[in-house]
Motif scaffolding. Structure first.
Motif, PDB file in Angstrom:
ATOM      1  N   GLY A   1       0.818  -1.204   0.000  1.00  0.00           N
ATOM      2  CA  GLY A   1       0.000   0.000   0.000  1.00  0.00           C
ATOM      3  C   GLY A   1       0.852   1.253   0.000  1.00  0.00           C
ATOM      4  N   SER A   2       0.267   2.358  -0.455  1.00  0.00           N
ATOM      5  CA  SER A   2       1.023   3.611  -0.564  1.00  0.00           C
ATOM      6  C   SER A   2       0.316   4.781   0.113  1.00  0.00           C
ATOM      7  N   GLY A   3      -0.607   4.470   1.028  1.00  0.00           N
ATOM      8  CA  GLY A   3      -1.322   5.528   1.739  1.00  0.00           C
ATOM      9  C   GLY A   3      -0.759   5.747   3.135  1.00  0.00           C
ATOM     10  N   LEU A   4      -1.491   6.498   3.934  1.00  0.00           N
ATOM     11  CA  LEU A   4      -1.015   6.856   5.259  1.00  0.00           C
ATOM     12  C   LEU A   4      -1.010   5.668   6.219  1.00  0.00           C
ATOM     13  N   SER A   5      -1.955   4.750   6.068  1.00  0.00           N
ATOM     14  CA  SER A   5      -1.952   3.566   6.930  1.00  0.00           C
ATOM     15  C   SER A   5      -0.711   2.724   6.683  1.00  0.00           C
ATOM     16  N   ALA A   6      -0.349   2.567   5.405  1.00  0.00           N
ATOM     17  CA  ALA A   6       0.871   1.836   5.072  1.00  0.00           C
ATOM     18  C   ALA A   6       2.092   2.566   5.631  1.00  0.00           C
TER      19      ALA A   6
ATOM     20  N   LYS B   1       7.005   8.644  -7.734  1.00  0.00           N
ATOM     21  CA  LYS B   1       6.851  10.081  -7.984  1.00  0.00           C
ATOM     22  C   LYS B   1       5.455  10.435  -8.502  1.00  0.00           C
ATOM     23  N   ASP B   2       4.530   9.529  -8.329  1.00  0.00           N
ATOM     24  CA  ASP B   2       3.146   9.768  -8.760  1.00  0.00           C
ATOM     25  C   ASP B   2       2.607  11.023  -8.062  1.00  0.00           C
ATOM     26  N   PRO B   3       2.110  12.009  -8.814  1.00  0.00           N
ATOM     27  CA  PRO B   3       1.616  13.253  -8.195  1.00  0.00           C
ATOM     28  C   PRO B   3       0.397  13.053  -7.309  1.00  0.00           C
ATOM     29  N   MET B   4      -0.272  11.899  -7.410  1.00  0.00           N
ATOM     30  CA  MET B   4      -1.463  11.650  -6.603  1.00  0.00           C
ATOM     31  C   MET B   4      -1.144  11.042  -5.234  1.00  0.00           C
ATOM     32  N   LEU B   5       0.106  10.726  -4.975  1.00  0.00           N
ATOM     33  CA  LEU B   5       0.452  10.202  -3.652  1.00  0.00           C
ATOM     34  C   LEU B   5       0.138  11.247  -2.585  1.00  0.00           C
ATOM     35  N   ILE B   6      -0.459  10.820  -1.496  1.00  0.00           N
ATOM     36  CA  ILE B   6      -0.889  11.726  -0.435  1.00  0.00           C
ATOM     37  C   ILE B   6       0.278  12.489   0.171  1.00  0.00           C
ATOM     38  N   PHE B   7       1.471  11.891   0.143  1.00  0.00           N
ATOM     39  CA  PHE B   7       2.634  12.530   0.773  1.00  0.00           C
ATOM     40  C   PHE B   7       3.000  13.851   0.120  1.00  0.00           C
ATOM     41  N   LYS B   8       2.680  13.995  -1.154  1.00  0.00           N
ATOM     42  CA  LYS B   8       3.002  15.233  -1.860  1.00  0.00           C
ATOM     43  C   LYS B   8       2.169  16.410  -1.366  1.00  0.00           C
ATOM     44  N   LYS B   9       1.080  16.114  -0.664  1.00  0.00           N
ATOM     45  CA  LYS B   9       0.178  17.159  -0.208  1.00  0.00           C
ATOM     46  C   LYS B   9       0.413  17.551   1.245  1.00  0.00           C
TER      47      LYS B   9
END
Length: 383
Positions: free
Chosen positions: A203-208, A231-239
């Motif tokens: 997973g690539s979200g905050l829970s992961a 480097k996907d711009p939709m990853l939550i970490f970029k925000k």
């Protein structure tokens, strides 16, 4: 600037039904983690969270984020302070919601509750379920049925009921988990050293990211697998600003390879093909189709979750922006009026929170205020 006044003459009869104690999913999250939202974004009307924290000698963090346990305790204190306990039906599971013939008789002796003064309201709803109660004679907890009838219902169940499935062979094996709490217990109960087989976090979200942080804090070997490119711009970490969210920034640096850690290996743009009973996991590079096998101690799947609307007719599939499809907070939220939060599909039905795409607690007050304002207008119009 909003100001709050307690107007007893504008009270609207209501009951809040929940599977556990007040606080919902907050009750199931590890208390030491910090909240994503700033603490003052999550405060309730007429009870400033900063004053409450100072009153309990809780030091506010430099980052202005509180811990999960602080917010959980704050919400419980709010209910006591505002004398709201009688409006909550705790440890109750709703099994069905349906429209009823308003001429049916209410049997109060059997525990049926009326939340609507207009007995012949055309949008009457009946909510049935079971709740946990303590038998005063035997001292044993028992499950007993309940019925509530109301003119209007508000769906605010969130989206944490059903973890999304990986749908990969072996995803139901005993060493495969979809629970962050269970994973924390696993990590803390094991002897940790470099000879441990790694844990695979999917997973690539905050829970992961929380799972990565938990394993990293114990120097447990981590294999991090996710389908998106790093480097996907939709990853939550970029925000998330680095200053406010340093822990998630550090995880993102690991994912990018800009921070090195001997315990962490990242495989972006990869999919899990199979999980073997011998603790061997096959992953595939989505770009080259090259496969590799990894021996692990545990697999943790954290790829989001979905709401459970089994209690609604057709599982609520008629309520979304896309008809006949399951409700999804990202792709098919409940279709509502943006000001009243009333359903476009079912009169007398409202929705708020993640079910309509509002995934942060700070948005809840807006939904609550919009619904309450509309209900009061309806009530005064009918007088």
């Amino acid at each position: 600037m909003l100001t709050w006044q307690h107007r007893l003459d504008r009270h609207i009869p209501h009951v809040v039904i929940g599977k556990g104690p007040p606080g919902g999913s907050w009750q199931a999250i590890e208390g030491v983690w910090q909240t994503l939202s700033l603490s003052n974004w999550m405060e309730m009307p007429d009870m400033p969270i900063k004053e409450w924290m100072l009153g309990r000698n809780i030091e506010t963090l430099e980052s202005r984020r509180a811990t999960i346990s602080d917010i959980r305790d704050y919400y419980m204190a709010y209910i006591r302070e505002k004398d709201l306990e009688n409006h909550f039906m705790n440890y109750a599971t709703v099994t069905s919601v349906r429209r009823i013939n308003t001429n049916q008789i209410l049997n109060k002796e059997s525990g049926e509750i009326e939340c609507c003064n207009e007995l012949l309201h055309k949008n009457m709803w009946e909510i049935k379920g079971i709740k946990k109660v303590n038998n005063l004679e035997s001292g044993i907890e028992e499950m007993t049925p309940f019925t509530v009838r109301a003119c209007h219902i508000v769906m605010a169940t969130g989206t944490f009921d059903r973890p999304n499935k990986l749908k990969t062979p072996g995803d139901k094996l005993p060493f495969v988990s979809q629970s962050l709490a269970e994973f924390e217990t696993f990590i803390e109960s094991r002897e940790v050293h470099s000879r441990n087989d790694p844990v695979i976090i999917i997973g690539s979200g905050l829970s992961a990211a929380d799972a990565v942080l938990q394993a990293k804090s114990h120097d447990f070997p981590i294999i991090h697998v996710y389908r998106k490119q790093r480097k996907d711009p939709m990853l939550i970490f970029k925000k998330l600003p680095k200053v406010l969210y340093p822990e998630y920034y550090s995880v993102y640096q690991l994912m990018l390879g800009q921070e090195k850690n001997p315990w962490y290996t990242s495989y972006d743009n990869h999919s899990v093909i199979e999980i073997n009973k011998n603790h061997r996991v096959t992953i595939k590079d989505n770009k080259t189709s090259k496969e590799m096998r990894i021996t692990c101690s545990k697999v943790l799947i954290l790829i989001g979750s979905s709401p459970d609307l089994m209690y609604m007719e057709n599982k609520g599939r008629n309520l979304g922006n896309i008809p006949d499809y399951a409700i999804d907070c990202k792709y098919n939220p409940v279709s509502i009026d943006q000001y009243t939060f009333a359903s476009h599909k079912e009169p007398g039905l409202f929705a708020m929170g993640p079910l309509i795409g509002d995934n942060f607690v700070r948005f809840v007050q807006g939904g609550s205020l919009g619904i309450t304002s509309h209900l009061w207008k309806l009530r005064t119009f009918n007088l």
